[in-house]
Scaffold this motif. Structure first.
Motif, PDB file in Angstrom:
ATOM      1  N   GLY A   1       0.814  -1.215   0.000  1.00  0.00           N
ATOM      2  CA  GLY A   1       0.000   0.000   0.000  1.00  0.00           C
ATOM      3  C   GLY A   1       0.846   1.262   0.000  1.00  0.00           C
ATOM      4  N   PHE A   2       2.113   1.122   0.421  1.00  0.00           N
ATOM      5  CA  PHE A   2       3.036   2.254   0.457  1.00  0.00           C
ATOM      6  C   PHE A   2       4.359   1.855  -0.186  1.00  0.00           C
ATOM      7  N   HIS A   3       4.919   2.757  -0.996  1.00  0.00           N
ATOM      8  CA  HIS A   3       6.277   2.620  -1.500  1.00  0.00           C
ATOM      9  C   HIS A   3       7.125   3.709  -0.842  1.00  0.00           C
ATOM     10  N   VAL A   4       8.012   3.319   0.046  1.00  0.00           N
ATOM     11  CA  VAL A   4       8.923   4.265   0.685  1.00  0.00           C
ATOM     12  C   VAL A   4      10.130   4.451  -0.230  1.00  0.00           C
ATOM     13  N   ILE A   5      10.410   5.707  -0.586  1.00  0.00           N
ATOM     14  CA  ILE A   5      11.444   6.011  -1.576  1.00  0.00           C
ATOM     15  C   ILE A   5      12.488   6.943  -0.952  1.00  0.00           C
ATOM     16  N   PRO A   6      13.652   6.433  -0.552  1.00  0.00           N
ATOM     17  CA  PRO A   6      14.684   7.293   0.024  1.00  0.00           C
ATOM     18  C   PRO A   6      15.382   8.108  -1.077  1.00  0.00           C
ATOM     19  N   VAL A   7      15.555   9.399  -0.817  1.00  0.00           N
ATOM     20  CA  VAL A   7      16.232  10.277  -1.778  1.00  0.00           C
ATOM     21  C   VAL A   7      17.246  11.131  -1.008  1.00  0.00           C
ATOM     22  N   PRO A   8      18.492  10.678  -0.877  1.00  0.00           N
ATOM     23  CA  PRO A   8      19.474  11.367  -0.032  1.00  0.00           C
ATOM     24  C   PRO A   8      20.133  12.573  -0.709  1.00  0.00           C
ATOM     25  N   LEU A   9      19.304  13.476  -1.198  1.00  0.00           N
ATOM     26  CA  LEU A   9      19.826  14.633  -1.935  1.00  0.00           C
ATOM     27  C   LEU A   9      20.292  15.724  -0.976  1.00  0.00           C
ATOM     28  N   GLU A  10      21.494  16.209  -1.214  1.00  0.00           N
ATOM     29  CA  GLU A  10      22.039  17.343  -0.468  1.00  0.00           C
ATOM     30  C   GLU A  10      22.853  18.167  -1.449  1.00  0.00           C
ATOM     31  N   ARG A  11      22.184  19.135  -2.071  1.00  0.00           N
ATOM     32  CA  ARG A  11      22.818  19.883  -3.155  1.00  0.00           C
ATOM     33  C   ARG A  11      22.759  21.382  -2.930  1.00  0.00           C
ATOM     34  N   SER A  12      21.567  21.884  -2.535  1.00  0.00           N
ATOM     35  CA  SER A  12      21.395  23.331  -2.452  1.00  0.00           C
ATOM     36  C   SER A  12      21.201  23.828  -1.025  1.00  0.00           C
ATOM     37  N   VAL A  13      21.541  23.000  -0.034  1.00  0.00           N
ATOM     38  CA  VAL A  13      21.371  23.448   1.348  1.00  0.00           C
ATOM     39  C   VAL A  13      22.142  24.747   1.552  1.00  0.00           C
ATOM     40  N   SER A  14      21.506  25.680   2.281  1.00  0.00           N
ATOM     41  CA  SER A  14      22.057  27.029   2.342  1.00  0.00           C
ATOM     42  C   SER A  14      22.539  27.439   3.735  1.00  0.00           C
ATOM     43  N   TYR A  15      22.432  26.558   4.702  1.00  0.00           N
ATOM     44  CA  TYR A  15      22.920  26.883   6.053  1.00  0.00           C
ATOM     45  C   TYR A  15      23.572  25.623   6.616  1.00  0.00           C
ATOM     46  N   GLY A  16      22.933  24.918   7.515  1.00  0.00           N
ATOM     47  CA  GLY A  16      23.512  23.677   8.006  1.00  0.00           C
ATOM     48  C   GLY A  16      23.339  22.538   7.011  1.00  0.00           C
ATOM     49  N   GLY A  17      24.323  21.634   6.940  1.00  0.00           N
ATOM     50  CA  GLY A  17      24.254  20.500   6.032  1.00  0.00           C
ATOM     51  C   GLY A  17      23.842  19.219   6.741  1.00  0.00           C
ATOM     52  N   GLY A  18      23.819  18.129   5.969  1.00  0.00           N
ATOM     53  CA  GLY A  18      23.551  16.826   6.549  1.00  0.00           C
ATOM     54  C   GLY A  18      22.311  16.129   6.032  1.00  0.00           C
ATOM     55  N   THR A  19      21.556  16.769   5.117  1.00  0.00           N
ATOM     56  CA  THR A  19      20.310  16.148   4.646  1.00  0.00           C
ATOM     57  C   THR A  19      20.551  14.864   3.860  1.00  0.00           C
ATOM     58  N   GLY A  20      21.755  14.707   3.295  1.00  0.00           N
ATOM     59  CA  GLY A  20      22.060  13.485   2.570  1.00  0.00           C
ATOM     60  C   GLY A  20      21.980  12.245   3.447  1.00  0.00           C
ATOM     61  N   LYS A  21      22.130  12.428   4.760  1.00  0.00           N
ATOM     62  CA  LYS A  21      22.071  11.294   5.692  1.00  0.00           C
ATOM     63  C   LYS A  21      20.671  11.104   6.272  1.00  0.00           C
ATOM     64  N   GLY A  22      19.742  11.971   5.905  1.00  0.00           N
ATOM     65  CA  GLY A  22      18.410  11.920   6.494  1.00  0.00           C
ATOM     66  C   GLY A  22      17.635  10.644   6.226  1.00  0.00           C
ATOM     67  N   PRO A  23      17.526  10.197   4.959  1.00  0.00           N
ATOM     68  CA  PRO A  23      16.730   8.992   4.693  1.00  0.00           C
ATOM     69  C   PRO A  23      17.214   7.758   5.451  1.00  0.00           C
ATOM     70  N   ALA A  24      18.530   7.538   5.482  1.00  0.00           N
ATOM     71  CA  ALA A  24      19.062   6.373   6.184  1.00  0.00           C
ATOM     72  C   ALA A  24      18.769   6.457   7.677  1.00  0.00           C
ATOM     73  N   ALA A  25      18.830   7.664   8.227  1.00  0.00           N
ATOM     74  CA  ALA A  25      18.545   7.840   9.659  1.00  0.00           C
ATOM     75  C   ALA A  25      17.080   7.543   9.963  1.00  0.00           C
ATOM     76  N   ILE A  26      16.187   7.952   9.080  1.00  0.00           N
ATOM     77  CA  ILE A  26      14.767   7.670   9.281  1.00  0.00           C
ATOM     78  C   ILE A  26      14.502   6.173   9.187  1.00  0.00           C
ATOM     79  N   LEU A  27      15.104   5.521   8.215  1.00  0.00           N
ATOM     80  CA  LEU A  27      14.906   4.075   8.064  1.00  0.00           C
ATOM     81  C   LEU A  27      15.439   3.333   9.289  1.00  0.00           C
ATOM     82  N   ALA A  28      16.607   3.736   9.783  1.00  0.00           N
ATOM     83  CA  ALA A  28      17.167   3.078  10.968  1.00  0.00           C
ATOM     84  C   ALA A  28      16.277   3.310  12.190  1.00  0.00           C
TER      85      ALA A  28
END
Length: 298
Positions: A19-46
């Motif tokens: 019923g759900f397709h979970v799609i991780p997208v570890p994009l970190e390209r245009s962050v303009s202040y603090g970084g780290g969004t590329g690690k977000g999907p894996a952290a949520i899954l864990a």
């Protein structure tokens, strides 16, 4: 331990039966202040492995959860958006609700493009419900029209999607004018704190089918410090539940995302909060979509 969403409670489902397709997208390209969004999907899954199977008495995992491979985020933004579209296309073809895990907020555009194309082919429409500290309505930011600060401008201007915003507390003069131009309904943090939420926050005529985009900086930084641009005055957990319930009431959720988590080493509660937020929206979506299907069968 499996890296599939909530695999600790439910065996991962095959894509055609989920019923759900979970799609991780570890994009970190245009962050303009603090970084780290590329690690977000894996952290949520864990962190999802620590969730219970029930969320407020609801069990979205019972409808089946398939976790797709992480989207390749290398190359030009259009190439990345195209890969997100392909993953969402597969979810739509399987009759599943796509659940995008970001990554920066730009990832939402790929999902919206795929869903807008599918809706057009069916003669349907949908609206976007955004939770965010920022309006994200700039035409470009730092010269980049694909910036995370421009994603909702692309939604309203390029895709023509109606938009409702919640909890915004950082906005530019340009974005105020864009709201007027595109008739964007908004319940900013200041308004919510002093006036409150109406019984039905989505305006008359807003599409019944909705996409929910939740930037975790919409939450107060006391609850969610792990994000690139934390802003004081955000939503509490109870407020978030309440607003989501009211928005989803009477509507069908066709897709959702949780974005902009930037994990902080050793700070587990933020990752867990993002995982539970994802599960909460899935649970509310599953409940309303189940009610819809039962109503159609009568």
């Amino acid at each position: 331990m499996s890296d599939a969403f909530l695999a600790s409670e439910y065996p991962p489902a095959p894509p055609e039966r989920a019923g759900f397709h979970v799609i991780p997208v570890p994009l970190e390209r245009s962050v303009s202040y603090g970084g780290g969004t590329g690690k977000g999907p894996a952290a949520i899954l864990a962190a999802s492995q620590q969730l219970e199977g029930l969320e407020n008495g609801m069990a979205p995992g019972e409808s089946g959860i398939f976790t797709a491979p992480a989207v390749d985020v290398s190359g030009h933004p259009e190439a990345v958006l195209g890969r997100i579209e392909q993953a969402v296309d597969k979810a739509v073809a399987a009759g599943a609700v796509p659940v995008i895990l970001g990554g920066e907020h730009t990832v939402t555009l790929g999902a919206l493009r795929a869903l807008a194309r599918a809706a057009h082919e069916r003669g349907e429409t949908f609206g976007v419900v955004q939770f965010d500290a920022h309006a994200d309505l700039r035409d470009e930011y730092q010269g980049d029209p694909y910036s995370h600060a421009s994603v909702m401008r692309r939604a309203v201007a390029d895709l023509g999607l109606p938009l409702v915003q919640f909890a915004v507390r950082e906005i530019s003069r340009e974005e105020v004018e864009v709201r007027k131009r595109y008739d964007v309904t908004h319940y900013d943090a200041y308004f919510l704190a002093r006036v409150g939420l109406p019984e039905q926050p989505l305006p008359d005529g807003f599409p019944r089918r909705i996409y929910i985009s939740f930037d975790v900086d919409g939450l107060d930084p006391a609850l969610m410090p792990a994000t690139g641009t934390p802003s004081p005055g955000g939503l509490t957990w109870k407020e978030t539940e309440f607003i989501l319930e009211r928005c989803i009431h009477g509507h069908e959720v066709i897709g959702l995302d949780v974005v902009e988590l930037a994990p902080i080493a050793g700070l587990h509660h933020a990752d867990y909060t993002a995982a539970r937020l994802t599960h909460l929206i899935m649970a509310l979506a599953a409940r309303k979509n189940t009610e819809k299907n039962e109503g159609d069968a009568q």
